[in-house]
Design an enzyme around this catalytic site. Structure first.
Site, PDB file in Angstrom:
ATOM      1  N   ASP A   1       0.835  -1.204   0.000  1.00 33.36           N
ATOM      2  CA  ASP A   1       0.000   0.000   0.000  1.00 33.36           C
ATOM      3  C   ASP A   1       0.865   1.247   0.000  1.00 33.36           C
ATOM      4  O   ASP A   1       0.480   2.285   0.533  1.00 33.36           O
ATOM      5  CB  ASP A   1      -0.920  -0.021   1.228  1.00 33.36           C
ATOM      6  CG  ASP A   1      -2.020   1.029   1.129  1.00 33.36           C
ATOM      7  OD1 ASP A   1      -2.582   1.396   2.183  1.00 33.36           O
ATOM      8  OD2 ASP A   1      -2.299   1.489  -0.001  1.00 33.36           O
TER       9      ASP A   1
ATOM     10  N   LYS B   1       2.771   3.478  -5.671  1.00 32.01           N
ATOM     11  CA  LYS B   1       2.193   2.493  -6.610  1.00 32.01           C
ATOM     12  C   LYS B   1       3.217   2.025  -7.648  1.00 32.01           C
ATOM     13  O   LYS B   1       3.115   0.918  -8.128  1.00 32.01           O
ATOM     14  CB  LYS B   1       0.955   3.090  -7.287  1.00 32.01           C
ATOM     15  CG  LYS B   1      -0.071   3.643  -6.287  1.00 32.01           C
ATOM     16  CD  LYS B   1      -0.362   2.684  -5.127  1.00 32.01           C
ATOM     17  CE  LYS B   1      -0.987   3.394  -3.952  1.00 32.01           C
ATOM     18  NZ  LYS B   1      -0.960   2.582  -2.703  1.00 32.01           N
TER      19      LYS B   1
ATOM     20  N   ASP C   1      -3.266  -3.026  -2.417  1.00 26.17           N
ATOM     21  CA  ASP C   1      -4.320  -2.012  -2.421  1.00 26.17           C
ATOM     22  C   ASP C   1      -4.225  -1.169  -3.701  1.00 26.17           C
ATOM     23  O   ASP C   1      -3.155  -1.073  -4.318  1.00 26.17           O
ATOM     24  CB  ASP C   1      -4.191  -1.092  -1.187  1.00 26.17           C
ATOM     25  CG  ASP C   1      -5.402  -0.185  -1.023  1.00 26.17           C
ATOM     26  OD1 ASP C   1      -5.250   0.887  -0.443  1.00 26.17           O
ATOM     27  OD2 ASP C   1      -6.496  -0.561  -1.492  1.00 26.17           O
ATOM     28  N   ASN C   2      -5.366  -0.545  -4.096  1.00 19.21           N
ATOM     29  CA  ASN C   2      -5.392   0.472  -5.149  1.00 19.21           C
ATOM     30  C   ASN C   2      -5.048  -0.009  -6.548  1.00 19.21           C
ATOM     31  O   ASN C   2      -4.513   0.749  -7.353  1.00 19.21           O
ATOM     32  CB  ASN C   2      -4.447   1.635  -4.798  1.00 19.21           C
ATOM     33  CG  ASN C   2      -4.655   2.140  -3.408  1.00 19.21           C
ATOM     34  OD1 ASN C   2      -3.753   2.086  -2.566  1.00 19.21           O
ATOM     35  ND2 ASN C   2      -5.841   2.644  -3.144  1.00 19.21           N
TER      36      ASN C   2
ATOM     37  N   GLU D   1     -11.506   4.127  -0.742  1.00 15.80           N
ATOM     38  CA  GLU D   1     -11.900   4.434   0.639  1.00 15.80           C
ATOM     39  C   GLU D   1     -12.761   5.695   0.744  1.00 15.80           C
ATOM     40  O   GLU D   1     -12.463   6.715   0.140  1.00 15.80           O
ATOM     41  CB  GLU D   1     -10.667   4.577   1.542  1.00 15.80           C
ATOM     42  CG  GLU D   1      -9.564   5.468   1.041  1.00 15.80           C
ATOM     43  CD  GLU D   1      -8.513   4.705   0.260  1.00 15.80           C
ATOM     44  OE1 GLU D   1      -8.831   3.665  -0.326  1.00 15.80           O
ATOM     45  OE2 GLU D   1      -7.366   5.162   0.219  1.00 15.80           O
TER      46      GLU D   1
HETATM   47  O1  LIG Z   1      -0.788   7.201  -3.052  1.00 15.70           O
HETATM   48  C1  LIG Z   1      -1.304   6.390  -2.282  1.00 15.70           C
HETATM   49  N1  LIG Z   1      -0.601   5.701  -1.421  1.00 15.70           N
HETATM   50  C2  LIG Z   1       0.813   5.902  -1.353  1.00 15.70           C
HETATM   51  C3  LIG Z   1       1.198   5.598   0.038  1.00 15.70           C
HETATM   52  C4  LIG Z   1       2.349   5.931   0.512  1.00 15.70           C
HETATM   53  C5  LIG Z   1       2.699   5.611   1.890  1.00 15.70           C
HETATM   54  O2  LIG Z   1       3.892   4.847   1.880  1.00 15.70           O
HETATM   55  C6  LIG Z   1       4.968   5.740   2.043  1.00 15.70           C
HETATM   56  S1  LIG Z   1       5.984   5.632   0.690  1.00 15.70           S
HETATM   57  C7  LIG Z   1       7.039   4.322   0.977  1.00 15.70           C
HETATM   58  C8  LIG Z   1       6.926   3.461   2.062  1.00 15.70           C
HETATM   59  C9  LIG Z   1       7.840   2.430   2.162  1.00 15.70           C
HETATM   60  N2  LIG Z   1       8.830   2.258   1.260  1.00 15.70           N
HETATM   61  C10 LIG Z   1       8.915   3.103   0.218  1.00 15.70           C
HETATM   62  C11 LIG Z   1       8.037   4.144   0.059  1.00 15.70           C
HETATM   63  C12 LIG Z   1       4.426   7.129   2.186  1.00 15.70           C
HETATM   64  O3  LIG Z   1       5.172   7.865   3.114  1.00 15.70           O
HETATM   65  C13 LIG Z   1       3.015   6.869   2.654  1.00 15.70           C
HETATM   66  O4  LIG Z   1       2.947   6.642   4.032  1.00 15.70           O
HETATM   67  C14 LIG Z   1      -2.781   6.224  -2.266  1.00 15.70           C
HETATM   68  C15 LIG Z   1      -3.537   7.152  -2.957  1.00 15.70           C
HETATM   69  C16 LIG Z   1      -4.919   7.052  -2.953  1.00 15.70           C
HETATM   70  N3  LIG Z   1      -5.671   8.028  -3.690  1.00 15.70           N
HETATM   71  O5  LIG Z   1      -6.907   7.906  -3.764  1.00 15.70           O
HETATM   72  O6  LIG Z   1      -5.046   8.949  -4.231  1.00 15.70           O
HETATM   73  C17 LIG Z   1      -5.577   6.024  -2.268  1.00 15.70           C
HETATM   74  C18 LIG Z   1      -4.807   5.082  -1.574  1.00 15.70           C
HETATM   75  O7  LIG Z   1      -5.408   4.050  -0.898  1.00 15.70           O
HETATM   76  C19 LIG Z   1      -3.424   5.168  -1.580  1.00 15.70           C
HETATM   77  O8  LIG Z   1      -2.721   4.205  -0.920  1.00 15.70           O
HETATM   78 MG   LIG Z   2      -3.967   2.540  -0.427  1.00 19.35          MG
END
Ligand SMILES: O=C(NC/C=C/[C@H]1O[C@@H](Sc2ccncc2)[C@H](O)[C@@H]1O)c1cc([N+](=O)[O-])cc(O)c1O
Ligand SMILES: [Mg+2]
Length: 214
Positions: free
Chosen positions: A141, A144, A169-170, A199
């Site tokens: 998650d 992406k 996810d996603n 969500e």
């Molecule tokens: O962008 C999305 N998720 C990216 C999540 C990123 C998470 O993981 C780390 S990156 C990381 C962590 C570990 N290792 C490398 C990088 C970031 O600091 C954040 O905590 C997202 C976007 C939407 N949306 O609707 O736009 C909906 C969702 O459910 C999503 O998950």
């Molecule tokens: Mg997500």
């Protein structure tokens, strides 16, 4: 300066949830994100699918990539068997700080190992950090565009075994087309799509479950 979205989410937990009660933490975050301020937690609808896959797998060793505020971390940790190892990887120190407090509020800090850093750097260090582990369950998650790279890295680092379950996810929104292509056209994975919604919205999204065949 003002608070961040993550800090406002934490305040909602501290205000509305009950210490030591994971379900109340989950409900407080879902209520806040549905009625006050959207945030990118897996949410209650996809969260129920996550719960059912977890109950099927009952992992002794689980990994989450992308802790964010700890919502799915709490959802996963509350369902793990006693003594299970659960590692969650977060890149952003501000999110990690919030997540630690959310996890602690739920009383699950002893079940969760939150490590700060990038998945690409930490995955090759897992054996060194946690002994000769393989993960029974992985929840993807995070960024992406890292899903395929990190899945290949998990394979190459010998962190998956026959029957390991990846849950992503996603896969529709924001979407991970390369990842879907990778796991769906690969004889080493048996994939299933669980249709749901993004969500707190009516937009289509879903989870992809992929069983590694070794
Ligand atoms: O962008 C999305 N998720 C990216 C999540 C990123 C998470 O993981 C780390 S990156 C990381 C962590 C570990 N290792 C490398 C990088 C970031 O600091 C954040 O905590 C997202 C976007 C939407 N949306 O609707 O736009 C909906 C969702 O459910 C999503 O998950
Ligand atoms: Mg997500």
């Amino acid at each position: 300066t003002g608070s961040t979205r993550a800090e406002r989410l934490l305040k909602a937990v501290q205000k509305n949830a009950r210490r030591g009660d994971p379900q109340s933490v989950i409900s407080a975050i879902d209520h806040y994100c549905r009625h006050s301020e959207w945030a990118m937690n897996v949410g209650d609808e996809k969260g129920s699918i996550l719960d059912s896959v977890l109950s099927e797998v009952s992992p002794s060793c689980a990994l989450e990539l992308g802790t964010y505020c700890g919502y799915s971390t709490v959802r996963i940790a509350r369902l793990l068997p006693p003594g299970a190892t659960f590692v969650t990887v977060e890149f952003n120190p501000k999110y990690a700080k919030v997540a630690r407090q959310v996890i602690e509020f739920a009383g699950l800090q002893d079940k969760v190992k939150l490590i700060e850093g990038a998945s690409g750097d930490l995955i090759p260090k897992m054996k060194e950090l946690f002994g000769n582990v393989t993960f029974d369950f992985v929840f993807l998650d995070h960024w992406k565009d890292r899903y395929v790279l990190d899945t290949k890295l998990l394979e190459d680092c010998g962190l998956l075994r026959k029957g390991s379950v990846l849950l992503a996810d996603n896969v529709i929104c924001p979407g991970t087309p390369e990842y879907l292509a990778y796991v769906r056209n690969n004889p080493r994975y048996k994939s299933t799509y669980y249709k749901s919604h993004l969500e707190y919205t009516k937009v289509e999204d879903g989870l992809e479950k992929s069983v590694f065949m070794g």
